[in-house]
Design a protein around this motif. Structure first.
Motif, PDB file in Angstrom:
ATOM      1  N   ARG A   1       9.382   9.003  -3.930  1.00  0.00           N
ATOM      2  CA  ARG A   1      10.541   8.355  -4.544  1.00  0.00           C
ATOM      3  C   ARG A   1      10.307   6.860  -4.424  1.00  0.00           C
ATOM      4  NH1 ARG A   1      14.452  10.047  -1.464  1.00  0.00           N
ATOM      5  NH2 ARG A   1      14.860  11.904  -2.704  1.00  0.00           N
ATOM      6  N   CYS A   2      10.361   6.183  -5.558  1.00  0.00           N
ATOM      7  CA  CYS A   2      10.126   4.741  -5.593  1.00  0.00           C
ATOM      8  C   CYS A   2      11.414   3.990  -5.279  1.00  0.00           C
ATOM      9  CB  CYS A   2       9.613   4.341  -6.970  1.00  0.00           C
ATOM     10  SG  CYS A   2       8.062   5.145  -7.418  1.00  0.00           S
ATOM     11  N   SER A   3      11.280   2.695  -4.990  1.00  0.00           N
ATOM     12  CA  SER A   3      12.439   1.879  -4.625  1.00  0.00           C
ATOM     13  C   SER A   3      13.481   1.801  -5.736  1.00  0.00           C
ATOM     14  CB  SER A   3      11.991   0.471  -4.235  1.00  0.00           C
ATOM     15  OG  SER A   3      11.398  -0.174  -5.344  1.00  0.00           O
ATOM     16  N   ASP A   4      13.073   2.031  -6.987  1.00  0.00           N
ATOM     17  CA  ASP A   4      14.026   2.004  -8.103  1.00  0.00           C
ATOM     18  C   ASP A   4      14.644   3.385  -8.360  1.00  0.00           C
ATOM     19  OD1 ASP A   4      11.946   3.405  -9.285  1.00  0.00           O
ATOM     20  OD2 ASP A   4      11.679   2.006 -10.954  1.00  0.00           O
ATOM     21  N   GLY A   5      14.328   4.373  -7.497  1.00  0.00           N
ATOM     22  CA  GLY A   5      14.897   5.710  -7.634  1.00  0.00           C
ATOM     23  C   GLY A   5      14.069   6.645  -8.496  1.00  0.00           C
ATOM     24  N   SER A   6      13.036   6.142  -9.139  1.00  0.00           N
ATOM     25  CA  SER A   6      12.187   6.996  -9.962  1.00  0.00           C
ATOM     26  C   SER A   6      11.220   7.776  -9.075  1.00  0.00           C
ATOM     27  CB  SER A   6      11.425   6.169 -10.998  1.00  0.00           C
ATOM     28  OG  SER A   6      10.531   5.281 -10.352  1.00  0.00           O
TER      29      SER A   6
ATOM     30  N   TRP B   1       0.240   5.072   2.569  1.00  0.00           N
ATOM     31  CA  TRP B   1      -0.024   3.700   2.997  1.00  0.00           C
ATOM     32  C   TRP B   1      -0.593   2.887   1.837  1.00  0.00           C
ATOM     33  CZ3 TRP B   1      -4.190   0.455   3.223  1.00  0.00           C
ATOM     34  CH2 TRP B   1      -4.029  -0.710   3.987  1.00  0.00           C
ATOM     35  N   GLU B   2      -1.522   3.476   1.081  1.00  0.00           N
ATOM     36  CA  GLU B   2      -2.109   2.775  -0.069  1.00  0.00           C
ATOM     37  C   GLU B   2      -1.050   2.417  -1.105  1.00  0.00           C
ATOM     38  OE1 GLU B   2      -6.631   4.589   0.051  1.00  0.00           O
ATOM     39  OE2 GLU B   2      -5.164   5.497  -1.303  1.00  0.00           O
ATOM     40  N   HIS B   3      -0.146   3.373  -1.396  1.00  0.00           N
ATOM     41  CA  HIS B   3       0.941   3.069  -2.340  1.00  0.00           C
ATOM     42  C   HIS B   3       1.778   1.900  -1.825  1.00  0.00           C
ATOM     43  CE1 HIS B   3       0.730   6.124  -5.458  1.00  0.00           C
ATOM     44  NE2 HIS B   3       0.566   7.073  -4.552  1.00  0.00           N
ATOM     45  N   ASN B   4       2.173   1.954  -0.580  1.00  0.00           N
ATOM     46  CA  ASN B   4       3.089   0.944  -0.046  1.00  0.00           C
ATOM     47  C   ASN B   4       2.441  -0.408   0.197  1.00  0.00           C
ATOM     48  OD1 ASN B   4       5.649   2.156  -0.041  1.00  0.00           O
ATOM     49  ND2 ASN B   4       5.026   3.459   1.660  1.00  0.00           N
ATOM     50  N   ASN B   5       1.121  -0.451   0.232  1.00  0.00           N
ATOM     51  CA  ASN B   5       0.420  -1.716   0.428  1.00  0.00           C
ATOM     52  C   ASN B   5      -0.223  -2.237  -0.851  1.00  0.00           C
ATOM     53  OD1 ASN B   5       0.496  -2.558   3.423  1.00  0.00           O
ATOM     54  ND2 ASN B   5       0.318  -0.340   3.421  1.00  0.00           N
ATOM     55  N   GLY B   6       0.093  -1.614  -1.984  1.00  0.00           N
ATOM     56  CA  GLY B   6      -0.368  -2.114  -3.272  1.00  0.00           C
ATOM     57  C   GLY B   6      -1.861  -2.062  -3.477  1.00  0.00           C
ATOM     58  N   ILE B   7      -2.530  -1.094  -2.871  1.00  0.00           N
ATOM     59  CA  ILE B   7      -3.982  -0.993  -2.984  1.00  0.00           C
ATOM     60  C   ILE B   7      -4.412  -0.689  -4.420  1.00  0.00           C
ATOM     61  CG2 ILE B   7      -6.035   0.273  -2.184  1.00  0.00           C
ATOM     62  CD1 ILE B   7      -4.664  -1.574  -0.071  1.00  0.00           C
TER      63      ILE B   7
ATOM     64  N   LEU C   1       3.116   0.149  -8.029  1.00  0.00           N
ATOM     65  CA  LEU C   1       2.838  -1.209  -7.548  1.00  0.00           C
ATOM     66  C   LEU C   1       4.098  -2.083  -7.511  1.00  0.00           C
ATOM     67  CD1 LEU C   1       0.669  -3.194  -6.547  1.00  0.00           C
ATOM     68  CD2 LEU C   1       0.351  -3.881  -8.932  1.00  0.00           C
ATOM     69  N   LYS C   2       4.893  -2.043  -8.573  1.00  0.00           N
ATOM     70  CA  LYS C   2       6.102  -2.867  -8.642  1.00  0.00           C
ATOM     71  C   LYS C   2       7.350  -2.101  -8.219  1.00  0.00           C
ATOM     72  CE  LYS C   2       4.289  -5.987 -12.089  1.00  0.00           C
ATOM     73  NZ  LYS C   2       4.474  -6.630 -13.389  1.00  0.00           N
ATOM     74  N   ARG C   3       7.156  -0.922  -7.665  1.00  0.00           N
ATOM     75  CA  ARG C   3       8.292  -0.082  -7.280  1.00  0.00           C
ATOM     76  C   ARG C   3       8.251   0.255  -5.783  1.00  0.00           C
ATOM     77  NH1 ARG C   3       6.750   1.144 -12.458  1.00  0.00           N
ATOM     78  NH2 ARG C   3       8.428   1.359 -13.972  1.00  0.00           N
ATOM     79  N   ARG C   4       7.639  -0.616  -5.009  1.00  0.00           N
ATOM     80  CA  ARG C   4       7.515  -0.404  -3.569  1.00  0.00           C
ATOM     81  C   ARG C   4       8.760  -0.887  -2.854  1.00  0.00           C
ATOM     82  NH1 ARG C   4       2.532  -3.750  -2.183  1.00  0.00           N
ATOM     83  NH2 ARG C   4       3.176  -4.931  -3.974  1.00  0.00           N
ATOM     84  N   PRO C   5       9.041  -0.290  -1.688  1.00  0.00           N
ATOM     85  CA  PRO C   5       8.290   0.764  -1.019  1.00  0.00           C
ATOM     86  C   PRO C   5       8.569   2.127  -1.644  1.00  0.00           C
ATOM     87  CG  PRO C   5      10.219   0.245   0.272  1.00  0.00           C
ATOM     88  CD  PRO C   5      10.199  -0.725  -0.891  1.00  0.00           C
ATOM     89  N   VAL C   6       7.658   3.054  -1.390  1.00  0.00           N
ATOM     90  CA  VAL C   6       7.838   4.429  -1.832  1.00  0.00           C
ATOM     91  C   VAL C   6       8.032   5.313  -0.601  1.00  0.00           C
ATOM     92  CG1 VAL C   6       6.470   4.079  -3.923  1.00  0.00           C
ATOM     93  CG2 VAL C   6       5.366   4.991  -1.871  1.00  0.00           C
TER      94      VAL C   6
END
Length: 104
Positions: A9-14, A29-35, A41-46
């Motif tokens: 679940r992304c920070s925007d609810g998607s 960790w990779e998702h949340n650190n923008g790897i 990438l623009k919807r962190r944190p997940v």
């Protein structure tokens, strides 16, 4: 080789559905650190909300594609592990009236 299909679940609810051969914690960790560039990438944190593990990558790929095609309601039923709701949610999506095109 184990392959994990996951939903975050992304920070925007998607929701984002993916798969990984590495430990799910590393992928999160990779998702949340923008790897990786991409949807999250623009919807962190997940937040990790669902996982399934497969022995064969071909099965994991098929499941990922299946889930990606589902409606939000159906994904949320899966996240709740409400498997009994899934068939009805498929039928409901198909039975919804389509918007008028204005012709005829």
């Amino acid at each position: 080789m184990e392959v994990t299909v996951y939903i975050v679940r992304c920070s925007d609810g998607s929701y984002y559905t993916g798969l990984t051969k590495q430990p799910i914690e590393a992928r999160l960790w990779e998702h949340n650190n923008g790897i990786y560039r991409g949807y999250t990438l623009k919807r962190r944190p997940v937040e990790l909300v669902f996982t399934e593990t497969y022995d064969r990558i071909i099965d994991a790929i098929a499941r990922e594609r299946q889930i990606k095609g589902w409606s939000r309601c159906k994904k949320e039923a899966l996240i709740r592990l409400a498997y009994e709701e899934l068939p009805a949610l498929s039928r409901n999506r198909q039975e919804r009236p389509r918007p008028s095109t204005g012709s005829g």
